[in-house]
Design a protein around this motif. Sequence first.
Motif, PDB file in Angstrom:
ATOM      1  N   UNK A  26      80.061  -9.117  64.086  1.00 24.91           N
ATOM      2  CA  UNK A  26      79.911  -8.662  65.463  1.00 24.91           C
ATOM      3  C   UNK A  26      79.902  -7.139  65.474  1.00 24.91           C
ATOM      4  N   UNK A  27      79.035  -6.584  66.282  1.00 22.40           N
ATOM      5  CA  UNK A  27      78.950  -5.124  66.375  1.00 22.40           C
ATOM      6  C   UNK A  27      80.200  -4.534  67.016  1.00 22.40           C
ATOM      7  N   UNK A  28      80.754  -5.242  68.033  1.00 22.23           N
ATOM      8  CA  UNK A  28      81.891  -4.707  68.779  1.00 22.23           C
ATOM      9  C   UNK A  28      83.076  -5.658  68.895  1.00 22.23           C
ATOM     10  N   UNK A  29      82.845  -6.937  68.829  1.00 23.83           N
ATOM     11  CA  UNK A  29      83.895  -7.934  69.083  1.00 23.83           C
ATOM     12  C   UNK A  29      84.959  -7.950  67.989  1.00 23.83           C
ATOM     13  N   UNK A  30      86.220  -8.057  68.405  1.00 23.97           N
ATOM     14  CA  UNK A  30      87.344  -8.249  67.487  1.00 23.97           C
ATOM     15  C   UNK A  30      87.924  -9.631  67.771  1.00 23.97           C
ATOM     16  N   UNK A  31      88.222 -10.398  66.705  1.00 22.64           N
ATOM     17  CA  UNK A  31      88.687 -11.774  66.860  1.00 22.64           C
ATOM     18  C   UNK A  31      89.955 -12.004  66.053  1.00 22.64           C
ATOM     19  N   UNK A  32      90.837 -12.840  66.587  1.00 19.38           N
ATOM     20  CA  UNK A  32      91.999 -13.313  65.835  1.00 19.38           C
ATOM     21  C   UNK A  32      91.961 -14.833  65.863  1.00 19.38           C
ATOM     22  N   UNK A  33      92.129 -15.437  64.679  1.00 15.05           N
ATOM     23  CA  UNK A  33      92.044 -16.890  64.532  1.00 15.05           C
ATOM     24  C   UNK A  33      93.357 -17.466  64.059  1.00 15.05           C
ATOM     25  N   UNK A  34      93.701 -18.642  64.618  1.00 16.05           N
ATOM     26  CA  UNK A  34      94.890 -19.379  64.210  1.00 16.05           C
ATOM     27  C   UNK A  34      94.513 -20.861  64.151  1.00 16.05           C
ATOM     28  N   UNK A  55      89.675 -32.936  57.746  1.00 16.34           N
ATOM     29  CA  UNK A  55      89.295 -33.532  59.027  1.00 16.34           C
ATOM     30  C   UNK A  55      90.146 -32.917  60.139  1.00 16.34           C
ATOM     31  N   UNK A  56      89.715 -33.146  61.380  1.00 16.03           N
ATOM     32  CA  UNK A  56      90.499 -32.766  62.575  1.00 16.03           C
ATOM     33  C   UNK A  56      90.874 -31.288  62.619  1.00 16.03           C
ATOM     34  N   UNK A  57      89.910 -30.428  62.422  1.00 14.76           N
ATOM     35  CA  UNK A  57      90.165 -28.983  62.444  1.00 14.76           C
ATOM     36  C   UNK A  57      90.023 -28.450  63.865  1.00 14.76           C
ATOM     37  N   UNK A  58      91.056 -27.742  64.312  1.00 18.15           N
ATOM     38  CA  UNK A  58      91.018 -27.055  65.604  1.00 18.15           C
ATOM     39  C   UNK A  58      91.520 -25.635  65.357  1.00 18.15           C
ATOM     40  N   UNK A  59      90.703 -24.658  65.731  1.00 16.79           N
ATOM     41  CA  UNK A  59      91.035 -23.246  65.539  1.00 16.79           C
ATOM     42  C   UNK A  59      91.132 -22.587  66.910  1.00 16.79           C
ATOM     43  N   UNK A  60      92.190 -21.847  67.131  1.00 19.78           N
ATOM     44  CA  UNK A  60      92.333 -21.053  68.342  1.00 19.78           C
ATOM     45  C   UNK A  60      91.752 -19.671  68.062  1.00 19.78           C
ATOM     46  N   UNK A  61      90.813 -19.255  68.888  1.00 22.84           N
ATOM     47  CA  UNK A  61      90.239 -17.907  68.783  1.00 22.84           C
ATOM     48  C   UNK A  61      90.646 -17.111  70.009  1.00 22.84           C
ATOM     49  N   UNK A  62      91.234 -15.953  69.788  1.00 24.21           N
ATOM     50  CA  UNK A  62      91.505 -14.977  70.838  1.00 24.21           C
ATOM     51  C   UNK A  62      90.697 -13.743  70.459  1.00 24.21           C
ATOM     52  N   UNK A  63      89.892 -13.261  71.395  1.00 22.95           N
ATOM     53  CA  UNK A  63      88.993 -12.158  71.037  1.00 22.95           C
ATOM     54  C   UNK A  63      88.697 -11.276  72.234  1.00 22.95           C
ATOM     55  N   UNK A  64      88.081 -10.154  71.929  1.00 19.62           N
ATOM     56  CA  UNK A  64      87.517  -9.332  72.987  1.00 19.62           C
ATOM     57  C   UNK A  64      86.273 -10.059  73.497  1.00 19.62           C
ATOM     58  N   UNK A  65      85.651  -9.516  74.489  1.00 19.98           N
ATOM     59  CA  UNK A  65      84.512 -10.150  75.166  1.00 19.98           C
ATOM     60  C   UNK A  65      83.440 -10.645  74.191  1.00 19.98           C
ATOM     61  N   UNK A  66      82.911 -11.857  74.445  1.00 16.53           N
ATOM     62  CA  UNK A  66      81.858 -12.432  73.618  1.00 16.53           C
ATOM     63  C   UNK A  66      80.502 -12.243  74.284  1.00 16.53           C
ATOM     64  N   UNK A  67      79.530 -11.840  73.484  1.00 12.15           N
ATOM     65  CA  UNK A  67      78.153 -11.710  73.929  1.00 12.15           C
ATOM     66  C   UNK A  67      77.244 -12.072  72.763  1.00 12.15           C
ATOM     67  N   UNK A  68      76.241 -12.905  72.996  1.00 16.27           N
ATOM     68  CA  UNK A  68      75.314 -13.291  71.918  1.00 16.27           C
ATOM     69  C   UNK A  68      74.565 -12.076  71.364  1.00 16.27           C
TER      70      UNK A  68
END
Length: 95
Positions: free
Chosen positions: A22-30, A69-82
């Motif tokens: 991402x050019x600008x987006x910052x993401x945290x995954x859990x 199997x059964x993977x669920x990831x929580x993403x917290x991030x700055x604004x998303x744009x394609x």
Amino acid sequence: CEKYCGKLLLLDNGAESSLHYHKEKQETFYALSGQVGLYIEDKGYMLNPFSRPKTIYPQQKHQFRGLSDNIVILEISTHHSEEDVVRLSESKSGD
């Protein structure tokens, strides 16, 4: 909220997200359930409910691989744009 967002990502065993950055987006995954391989640049990390969250900064190439199997990831991030996503490969479906 205009400054950040949250979403749940569901990933199948054997699936791969596109290699992208991402050019600008910052993401945290859990990982809430399952096991996931997270690859940032040339380094691999294991995400599962017992691991620490992992933050990805703008311009860092990254990709997920489903390892259970059964993977669920929580993403917290700055604004998303394609328009902010630069994909270097296509996603692949899993089982």
